[in-house]
Design an enzyme around this catalytic site. Structure first.
Site, short mmCIF file in Angstrom:
data_model
loop_
_atom_site.label_atom_id
_atom_site.label_comp_id
_atom_site.label_asym_id
_atom_site.label_seq_id
_atom_site.Cartn_x
_atom_site.Cartn_y
_atom_site.Cartn_z
CB THR A 86 44.35 36.44 34.09
OG1 THR A 86 44.72 37.81 33.92
CG2 THR A 86 44.09 35.82 32.73
CB CYS A 88 50.98 38.11 31.76
SG CYS A 88 50.73 38.84 33.38
#
Length: 439
Positions: free
Chosen positions: A122, A266
């Site tokens: 990411t 996350c």
């Protein structure tokens, strides 16, 4: 097919094992020698449901193995997935991309023939061209090494199922009908053939996908927690309100449960990173709603601390508090940005003697929060406590008979910050209960 997975943490180890499950020959690469040895023994260095079974099966069959050599990885295949971590920079919300760039620089010298580097990490939008530039500068094959973007949408404790049966597959490329697309479609053929929606797009859109998805989920969670604040002020029931809203197919019930809020490695990081990148792009005003989502999430933790203070007469010094839960969510031993431990540590800092119980995460919690006490048995952890806090919604906690606990406490008081216990049953057993957002 043959393929490598560079970086074998939560994402990489799961991806490697699942690609082997799909029939491929996979070499995982990680610079941590101890992690490589553990993975080659058929075990993960962390808890993730169903993962150890896949690792054991496919390391035994020879379909999956792990190495610490970039050169071996470069020689092994022409498809290389990269899943190294991208944490926040120290003292900043921006992503730290140094591990990602270092991994690509170390892999590149071994890429002497056409290859595809498919990044799953990411990142902030605009990273793919930088990866391509590194490969042009350091890979002998130069422009014959193509960059693809393949974001992951894994939920911890469901990562294996989310990899093998994803709800969508996103493939990002710099040019239409590239060799990289053909190679990735071959790698994911069984998933695509099963009917999984597959979206082929450009680099930038694929880079935005994970951060945007997590930002929306964070906003949805924070919305119902904001409504919980209104419910507490008005005497309404936030859980029933969520049911009412969830029956609207445009809204949906999934993920919209009032409680302590979100944590983990996350969701908070990606929300903060998405906002930070929007600011860099002079689009900060567009993500004002995301800033409020983050603020609501922080307030939920303070609210539980305030409720504990109220239940114990305003002074927490020398009061004994038991916390059920250390992991940021059930089904994992991950304590990164755990709301449960954040509350427990705050209570400790305010003078309380805090005992924590969790089925999986105690070893990790001890290292990060040595000032707290830890007891494996959640029933024994309640002994002589003045207040019990339910902060991680492990199913095991819901099966405990509250009648067994009432006489073990000094005062049978419960704060069910996750809203998953049967508080009617607890009240019938003599407990005084509070649930944020509910009367």
């Amino acid at each position: 097919m043959k393929m490598t997975v560079i970086g074998c943490g939560y994402l990489g180890a799961t991806h490697a094992a699942c690609m082997a499950e799909l029939g491929h020959e996979v070499l995982g690469m990680d610079s941590d020698i101890d992690k490589v040895h553990t993975l080659n023994s058929g075990k993960a260095p962390f808890f993730e449901r169903d993962l150890d079974g896949l690792l054991a099966r496919h390391t035994a069959s020879g379909r999956l193995r792990f190495t610490a050599s970039y050169g071996e990885a470069a020689d092994f295949a022409d498809l290389h997935f990269v899943g190294v971590g991208t944490p926040s920079q120290p003292g900043s919300d921006a992503y730290d991309l140094s591990h990602l760039f270092d991994a690509v620089r170390h892999l590149a010298p071994g890429l002497t023939a056409p290859a595809v580097v498919a990044v799953k990490s990411t990142v902030p939008v605009g990273t793919a061209p930088r990866i391509a530039q590194i490969l042009r500068e350091h890979a002998p094959a130069g422009d014959r090494v193509e960059v693809a973007w393949n974001p992951e949408f894994l939920r911890e404790s469901f990562a294996v199922d989310d990899t093998l049966r994803p709800d969508r597959l996103v493939l990002g490329f710099n040019a239409a009908h590239s060799w990289a697309e053909a190679l990735l479609r071959q790698a994911f053929a069984r998933i695509i053939d099963s009917g999984t929606p597959t979206i082929v797009t450009d680099w930038a859109t694929a880079e935005l996908a994970k951060g945007a998805a997590n930002s929306f989920l964070a906003t949805k969670i924070s919305f119902i927690n904001a409504m919980a604040e209104v419910c507490e002020a008005s005497g309404a029931d936030a859980a029933q309100l969520a049911d009412i809203l969830g029956h609207d197919h445009r809204i949906g019930r999934h993920g919209m449960r009032p409680g302590l809020g979100f944590g983990g490695g996350c969701l908070p990081k990606d929300l903060a990173g998405f906002i930070d990148r929007a600011d860099d792009l002079d689009a900060g005003q567009a993500v004002g709603i995301l800033r409020e989502a983050a603020a609501v999430n922080t307030r939920r933790r303070r609210r539980v601390v305030d409720l504990a203070r109220e239940e114990l007469g305003g002074d927490l010094r020398d009061r004994r508090i038991t916390v059920w839960g250390a992991a940021f969510k059930p089904g994992t031993d991950d304590i990164r940005d755990s709301p449960a431990l954040a509350v427990a540590q705050t209570l400790h800092d305010l003078g309380a003697a805090v005992t924590v119980s969790d089925p999986k995460a105690l070893d990790s919690a001890r290292k990060l929060h040595p000032g707290l006490d830890y007891v494996e048995d959640p029933i024994a952890a309640v002994d002589d406590c003045d207040l019990l806090l339910h902060l991680t919604e492990w199913h095991h906690f819901t099966t405990i008979d509250p009648r067994r606990l009432a006489t073990r406490t000094t005062t049978p008081k419960l704060i069910d910050a996750r809203g998953t216990l049967d508080t009617d049953q607890w009240r019938a057993a003599g407990w005084i209960t509070r649930t944020p957002g509910r009367p």
